[in-house]
Enzyme design. Structure first.
Site, PDB file in Angstrom:
ATOM      1  N   GLU A  71     119.467  90.706  27.866  1.00 53.55           N
ATOM      2  CA  GLU A  71     118.345  91.610  28.160  1.00 53.55           C
ATOM      3  C   GLU A  71     118.262  92.746  27.145  1.00 53.55           C
ATOM      4  O   GLU A  71     117.175  93.191  26.783  1.00 53.55           O
ATOM      5  CB  GLU A  71     118.492  92.182  29.576  1.00 53.55           C
ATOM      6  CG  GLU A  71     117.277  92.971  30.065  1.00 53.55           C
ATOM      7  CD  GLU A  71     117.294  94.445  29.670  1.00 53.55           C
ATOM      8  OE1 GLU A  71     116.220  95.090  29.721  1.00 53.55           O
ATOM      9  OE2 GLU A  71     118.375  94.959  29.294  1.00 53.55           O
ATOM     10  N   GLU A  72     119.418  93.213  26.687  1.00 49.81           N
ATOM     11  CA  GLU A  72     119.450  94.371  25.789  1.00 49.81           C
ATOM     12  C   GLU A  72     119.005  94.040  24.368  1.00 49.81           C
ATOM     13  O   GLU A  72     118.776  94.945  23.565  1.00 49.81           O
ATOM     14  CB  GLU A  72     120.864  94.963  25.747  1.00 49.81           C
ATOM     15  CG  GLU A  72     121.391  95.477  27.082  1.00 49.81           C
ATOM     16  CD  GLU A  72     120.721  96.766  27.534  1.00 49.81           C
ATOM     17  OE1 GLU A  72     119.791  97.227  26.843  1.00 49.81           O
ATOM     18  OE2 GLU A  72     121.127  97.304  28.576  1.00 49.81           O
TER      19      GLU A  72
END
Length: 398
Positions: free
Chosen positions: A157-158
């Protein structure tokens, strides 16, 4: 506020209703549940899972979920990086709770301060607090409601959302009516967040001795001129009452090799957070703004190119219609737009984004424990509104 539940659920919900009505104490959960939550949270933090290195935490979490009698499916995103889908007796459920298991660098070890009741370490807030609270919340349900909930924990996600994007495109993925996403939201429901458009400017020139700059073409000069035009543009980008101003951040600049050398190459990585409009419309504004700079660079013997990242996304609206929650909008991006499909979207989690990604990332034990109750409340209320509203059953006061 009246909650109508399925007739199958009153015994399962009785302890939950009692807990939700009780005033918040140093521990808002019963001692056994609190101990399990804190232990799970600690285990997740202690396993380093910086983006692209989530294999260890994924393997451990899969075993943990199976020990709780979940069926766990692993979806490989890249070698040694897997998404985890967990569910009870049925695979197709109405509700999905999801968060991410990757973190930003660097790794910071776990700590707990008994006096202040602060829990810290990398991922303690973003987003292993949501992961731990979601699991603990779901295991508190029984029977029909438990079997109508799935859990999804994704990688990446990052760094662009490759985990959620892979799940979204997975041929075997179920669809859901309600999806609750976990990110640090200060224990509030998020009504939406800004959109995103990322790009890189790449300037090329011709190297020369700095004493004779006319013999070369400075890529740094080209880049600085382009950034100057964008500085003017960013004060005139689309805005909205809900999200405020569109922002443009010059995040990373590179150029040249030494002070006495005319720079042959230079670049700038830029993130634009959209408060209104679409990625397509803002992209057109950026391209129009840089046309003259590109032409002058070409005439001088250099070049300026715009390298676009992903397609980006417009501002993301979400549901925040659950009574009893404070609401807000946020400026950071999430996996919410990366999950395709028609579903009601909620975003909630413990902890503050203002400490996420920092060397002082931490949250209070009470915030973590309250999140368990809040996720349960979200599940019940969203279920009532979306699916169970017309079903006759016992009326429970919350």
């Amino acid at each position: 506020m009246i909650l109508r539940t399925l007739s199958l659920l009153p015994l399962a919900l009785a302890p939950l209703v009692s807990a939700l009505q009780a005033p918040i104490q140093p521990s808002v959960l019963d001692p056994r549940t609190s101990k399990e939550l804190l232990s799970l949270h600690r285990q997740l933090i202690e396993i380093e899972s910086i983006s692209d290195n989530e294999g260890g935490v994924g393997q451990w979490l899969a075993g943990y979920l199976r020990s709780l009698n979940f069926t766990v499916e692993l979806q490989e995103v890249t070698p040694n990086r897997t998404n985890l889908l967990a569910y009870g007796s049925k695979r197709d459920t109405t509700i999905l709770l999801t968060s991410h298991i990757d973190t930003v660098p660097p790794f910071w070890p776990y700590y707990y301060n008994e006096t202040t009741q602060m829990i810290g370490g990398r991922g303690s807030v973003d987003a292993k607090a949501s992961v731990a609270a979601m699991i603990t919340a779901v295991t508190g349900f029984k029977d029909a409601l438990f079997d109508d909930i799935s859990l999804l924990f994704v990688v990446g996600e990052e760094t662009g959302g490759d985990g959620m994007l892979s799940f979204s495109d997975w041929a075997k993925r179920p669809t859901y009516d309600i999806v609750i996403f976990g990110e640090p939201t200060e224990g509030k429901l998020v009504c939406g967040h800004k959109g995103m458009l990322g790009f890189t400017l790449q300037a090329t020139g011709k190297a020369a001795h700095s004493g004779y700059p006319w013999l070369g073409v400075s890529a740094n000069d080209i880049l600085v001129e382009a950034l100057g035009e964008l500085l003017t543009l960013r004060d005139n980008l689309p805005w909205s009452d809900k999200y405020g101003n569109t922002t443009m951040n010059f995040g990373r600049l590179n150029g040249g090799v030494a002070a006495n050398v005319v720079a042959e190459s230079a670049s700038a990585s830029i993130a634009t957070r959209l408060a209104a409009g679409t990625p397509k419309s803002v992209r057109a504004l950026i391209e129009k703004t840089l046309v003259d700079v590109q032409a002058r660079a070409t005439q001088a013997g250099g070049a300026l190119h715009i390298q676009w990242g992903s397609e980006g996304y417009a501002p993301v609206d979400m549901s925040c219609d659950i009574d009893g929650f404070e609401t807000l909008t946020v400026n950071y991006g999430t996996d919410v737009p990366n999950l395709k499909g028609e579903h009601k979207r909620y975003l909630y989690g413990p902890g503050s984004i203002f400490v996420a990604h920092s060397d002082h990332e931490a949250l209070k034990r009470g915030e973590l424990e309250q999140a368990v109750l809040d996720y349960r409340r979200l599940v019940i209320e969203a279920s009532k509104m979306e699916k169970y509203g017309g079903v006759e059953g016992e009326v429970v006061e919350l």
